[in-house]
Design an enzyme around this catalytic site. Structure first.
Site, PDB file in Angstrom:
ATOM      1  N   TYR C 159       1.045  -1.238  -0.188  1.00  0.00           N
ATOM      2  CA  TYR C 159       0.017   0.035  -0.198  1.00  0.00           C
ATOM      3  C   TYR C 159       0.698   1.183  -0.193  1.00  0.00           C
ATOM      4  CZ  TYR C 159      -3.441  -3.479   1.289  1.00  0.00           C
ATOM      5  OH  TYR C 159      -4.167  -4.427   1.153  1.00  0.00           O
ATOM      6  N   HIS C 209      -7.985  -1.441   0.600  1.00  0.00           N
ATOM      7  CA  HIS C 209      -7.847  -1.876   2.043  1.00  0.00           C
ATOM      8  C   HIS C 209      -8.309  -0.694   2.843  1.00  0.00           C
ATOM      9  CE1 HIS C 209      -6.468  -4.692   5.437  1.00  0.00           C
ATOM     10  NE2 HIS C 209      -6.790  -5.291   4.518  1.00  0.00           N
ATOM     11  N   GLU C 259     -15.780  -6.208   3.955  1.00  0.00           N
ATOM     12  CA  GLU C 259     -15.196  -6.994   5.017  1.00  0.00           C
ATOM     13  C   GLU C 259     -15.146  -6.330   6.362  1.00  0.00           C
ATOM     14  OE1 GLU C 259     -11.454  -6.938   2.836  1.00  0.00           O
ATOM     15  OE2 GLU C 259     -10.295  -6.524   5.027  1.00  0.00           O
ATOM     16  N   ARG C 280     -19.193  -8.093   0.387  1.00  0.00           N
ATOM     17  CA  ARG C 280     -18.098  -9.082   0.439  1.00  0.00           C
ATOM     18  C   ARG C 280     -17.783  -9.054   2.249  1.00  0.00           C
ATOM     19  NH1 ARG C 280     -13.261  -7.600   1.053  1.00  0.00           N
ATOM     20  NH2 ARG C 280     -12.640  -9.547   0.459  1.00  0.00           N
ATOM     21  N   ASP C 313      -7.544 -15.146   8.171  1.00  0.00           N
ATOM     22  CA  ASP C 313      -8.324 -15.095   9.486  1.00  0.00           C
ATOM     23  C   ASP C 313      -9.795 -15.542   9.566  1.00  0.00           C
ATOM     24  OD1 ASP C 313      -8.588 -12.804   7.974  1.00  0.00           O
ATOM     25  OD2 ASP C 313      -8.783 -11.605   9.987  1.00  0.00           O
TER      26      ASP C 313
END
Lengths: 405, 405, 405, 405
Positions: C159, C209, C259, C280, C313
């Site tokens: 990133y 993200h 998410e 998602r 995870d």
């Protein structure tokens, strides 16, 4: 991989135990003795549904894996390219419910347990009380209340109909006459009477049956506010659903809508804009349990409750399907219920039972209901009711125009 | 008051002169020799339409006054209580067009003259050019251009379909496979090629045929902007029509929509929000000339043009009805046209004729078209195409899921 | 009425086979040998989830009927009065998935068959390819492509992070530094390279993200349009979701989001306004299979596809739950997949298997997955990763401010 | 640069002086004797909060500069990647309030002076009067009025609950029963009585406590209009907040909302669309003073007033924090207040004092409140109230379904 159980036959059973033409689908499978039943009743056009099943769905489905309920629903729906409409949807519903019935039987579990289990013990129901005068309606309502009913739908005088009307009757088209203004006025009087008569512990409902113009429906919903209806049903015809925006601005009377819906574009805008409080589609007419469960979930996201259509032209199989949804849906509201004659329990063993205001499901696998086909054959359908439709479907306004039924 | 002319028979003629099952309605009247013809073709479920007409509409209509077209349409529509859907609407369309045909014959005037007269001389049409490669499409388009066509719809490779897919084909369900991404990429390349090949004088069109997810359709409409389509057709499935809002924010590609519509709630929001540029319903599937003329009027109020659906599964009667609307509508855009085989002109005398890019109507009374029933009987319908539907209706995505056709 | 099967124990299993702390719930029942497994993994706060289960849900649930999945979900959710949030939702998810596992085992059917059966053969998945340079990313992507992957998510250089920054570093707070502008520029270059390198047959994805300010995210989504992403993931932090309206006006890059969502008010407006293309969510973090299936249905009504969160995870139980949803949902899009180490298949027998780009489910009853508890105990969790969180969770902007991870 | 004062310990103090489990955070610093106190009380799940603080926040915070309140809040919030929810937010709140307490102590100023100083002398409060009959409610309200209270919240009969319901109780799930319709009717009667009894000088409030379906809440807000409520509180569950649009169209009853909110997406749309009149979040549950002060500022921009949640499960530290906000906010409305027992003033010296309808703050540095830890230890928390939750959290509708508490 286990060999799948496949569809070996799709049969249509036509029967009219209570004088109403019903369409039942029976799916037989490659596993001996394993079959499922579904409701495909579009009573006004039952022969169209039979054609759809026999000539189109049956050859499309023979050999398919019974576990693929979602895929069969989706591919059946687009198989005719044009989709939806009451005839096609009912045909698909007959198959869809039968496949859920089979899934439950394979699992050894009631369908409600496949759908998350009971979210309540039983489904509170409403019955329909009518009469020519407020006192007659009250008397009929009291009979239900004495039986334990907590919810009663009231109607007086056949939607304001009169036996004859128009100034030059010889020029009029044949049919019953309907006066929307008289109906609206009388209905307010009826509920003023009823609320006084039965007090507050009984929930009162009313069905406009799409008989009013939009602004008359808005006005009625507002005028009924003092009598605290549990809901006002089918206040607008499906052609007018955008008018619920206007009704919402003016009245807090709860709105139930949907028995005539056949197309997602009819209900989606009402739901996403929170313009109704209860969705009450006829679940076979929207395509069966698969779309109805999705619709219940859609409504739950918008805090709208279910009140599935449940008159006499839903077969007992369809009533059982309604009940399985009612019990497993968090956002269940109330269930319409008819008064099954004794023949129903004989012909359809496992038909849900009304006790003290609530309908209870049994705990048999699948939909928990069966059909005695030999008995069904003794009550053949009769298409002449379509040839000579009941007068309410051909109602006219006083000037001889067409009044929507 | 003159004694009205009444309906004495409603007959269904099933015929497949080009291998496509067609449904024609013939209404006979109390006036000797006076009859009308209408199109009721829902080719994928033609037996359902036949049942609707024979068992339900016919007994409802016998004896009714042929002049009451509007009243018959309205009362037929609500006579089954549940309404709309492709089967019921087509049945009603057959009757409705036939009554307009009769009205024209009684007047001694073409139907377009009952509807305000010719607003133009002829209707510009588009034809469909496909191929496996850009060059094949170009070759086929050039043939049309050489015949004088000004509008050509282009398609390559069957919507990106592949004969087999998924890596473990033994696990796959049967059917053709469709790759939406490959299709979208190829289509942009196709139009880059076509615009270079045919220049700017020819109008190019494209039909997505509801094969894309909403955002992929938005992206395609945006990517096609440089090639100046006349319109992009059926970019979204009817379940997705609210996504036209998103498309509208991103792209100025003109949008044509509607062949799959069967319910007013599908088109009304698109029109009142100006989300489309062309309405292209299949007029028999929305119920005939009566609702189609009203829909044209509604669209005119919002400056949206007409482009009625006109493939091979519209009967020549239906094509004639399209043409009468085209000629009499101020807001006509373009007309889809198929390539009738010679048998069509023999079986349906009066079928409109394509000349130099335009289709012309004759000036005979009514719809100006007839049917040779004896000849029609020699081309019986065959329902096995429903039993074994063409692969495009059962297309699947590469993972074995159902792809909307 | 049959005596119900009841919950006799609710156990929490903590294990870290791949070095990531996982939380598994095991529900034991009054029927000997009948138990269910669910994923409750909130890896960053796994001890909070364990507390929620052991101290609160367990005493609430002991003795309850295992068939009442919907009722247990609803009552568990409101039992703490305040609801939602990642810790409470994960705890409830562990219970919810375990109850669906039990329902499937009782039925002798995979959970996907309780949910309507397979709507596709297998779930196409994407994997994550990163690297410090475009060539490194390409190399890593090619490895996946050679394994048969059709979808690859690409990321370069963490990133845009740099090891040290700010002009007066001694004044800076400790942590990694992140430069949003550098990241956005590099990402466009990366996809220009990747599209050229891998061609059009491979679907490319990217995950922002939540690293960009709203308008930078809008700009990136627009700048990436030429490279035809399959979707752009988590382009905005959950605090910024209303900015998707702005993104929608500017770019046709498909948007995947969710998410980090833990509350229905985060997703409902995005869905009803059609502002995203893929939902998602991390299904354990929204509360399990029950809300996820409802969310899939909600999205289907709006033609939005699913792409459930599937990183390391998510426990293998959670990955199995994802897959059962994927297979049974008509509107499945793609599934994120991680690269399970061998220990996973040993510790969790039945973990789904990736073959040639698709993940396949087995046909065992329930979720089809088990846990070897003795082996799990050999990989105890370690909370020090929370005490010393990976630098990406404490990233800072070049001026020393906090950058959202 | 001065050496910063750093965090040396983060301790969790659990105590239940009034039988309600409270969570207090104490931050100790590198400056001897300098510490701060904050409220982290999520009474229904207090052990989860304790885990969050002890196992996660404490190691993250040790060594950090106490002056960086904003930075600590932001980085704590994203440190778990998933954020929000009542457990995480309360833990962060405990730290946040303690840091503000420390900042005040360092400055030698009350926290309200760090926040712009007193905008009023004291905070008007409301107390809660209930009873089984209108007369009991009136008697209890009169006691408050005699003490000088100007605002009284009235409630009758425990939200319409009944001890037992459904006609076949043996089939019912255990729990209290709630009848939304009876509650709504009784509440209108209650306020008709109360307004008559206490006249117009006293402000009356009512808390629906999320017990009604959306349309019933709309109807109640409309029916209560004649009695001029100061506000109607928590009329809708957080899942239903979009329904405030409908309420707004129908009723001018002022709306207060927010005690259950844990996520900015719950309140932001209500505020920007001016759908509420009072924001009444539980400030520890949204994350402490830092987000609450911002939320007050946001509301001021939209002319919405504050009415922070202040029942017995806010610790005295939390009540002090509420009061500092109340005094320093221009757009303060009213403050909920409980009736602290004597033990509270002993255990928490500096707890604000109610005098003649107003609560006054002292002028000590920081939050002006301390804790006697030895005394606190004598009142240990007891988790069995979670194991056996009070019946109102497990209320059911008459049909045995779950009723939202």
């Amino acid at each position: 991989m286990t060999k799948p159980i496949t569809i070996t036959d799709v049969r249509t059973i036509l029967t009219a135990p209570e004088g109403i033409n019903l369409v039942i689908v029976k799916i037989e499978t490659s596993e001996p003795g394993l079959y499922g039943l579904g409701c495909a009743t579009f009573t006004q056009r039952y022969l169209m549904v039979a054609t759809a099943i026999e000539d189109y769905l049956k050859p499309f489905l023979i050999g398919k894996d019974v576990s693929r309920i979602e895929d069969i629903w989706q591919t059946s729906m687009v198989n005719s390219y044009w989709r939806n409409g009451p005839a096609l949807n009912n045909a698909i519903s007959g198959v869809d419910m039968a496949l859920w019935d089979i899934a439950g039987k394979r699992a050894g579990m009631p369908v409600y347990d496949l759908m998350g289990g009971k979210a309540r013990e039983a489904a509170a129901v409403y019955r329909h009380a009518d009469g020519r005068t407020v006192n007659e309606v009250e008397d009929n309502a009291r009979k239900f209340i004495e039986q334990g009913l907590l919810y009663v739908r009231c109607q007086m005088g056949g939607y304001g109909g009169r036996l004859h009307d128009i100034r030059s009757p010889e020029g009029a088209l044949p049919g019953a006459y309907f006066d929307p203004q008289a109906y609206a006025r009388d209905t307010v009087k009826l509920f003023e009477h009823m609320r006084g008569a039965v007090g507050n512990e009984i929930e009162l409902l009313h069905d406009v049956h799409e008989r009013l113009t939009p602004i008359d429906a808005v006005r009625l919903s507002k005028n009924l506010e003092p009598y605290r209806l549990f809901f006002l049903e089918d206040a607008l015809a499906p052609e007018n659903v955008d008018w619920f925006k206007v009704m919402r601005q003016q009245s807090a009377t709860p709105i139930a809508m949907g028995e005539l819906f056949t197309n997602p574009q009819e209900w989606l805008p009402l739901i996403e804009n929170r313009l109704i409080d209860f969705i009450r589609c006829h679940i076979s007419t929207i395509g069966g349990l698969t779309p109805a469960k999705k619709l219940a979930h859609l409504c739950e996201a918008f805090s709208i409750r279910t009140a599935w259509h449940g008159p006499g032209d839903v077969s007992p199989i369809g009533h059982a399907a309604n009940l399985h949804l009612d019990l497993s849906s968090y956002n269940f509201g109330v269930q319409e219920w008819w008064g099954p004659q004794d023949i129903i329990y004989e012909m359809f063993p496992g038909t849900p039972v009304l006790t003290n205001g609530y309908v209870y499901a049994n705990d048999k696998p699948g939909l928990g209901i069966d059909i005695d086909e030999k008995l069904a054959a003794k009550f053949p359908c009769d298409n002449t009711q379509s040839v000579r439709p009941p007068s309410w479907t051909t109602a006219r306004t006083p000037d001889g125009g067409s009044a929507r039924p």
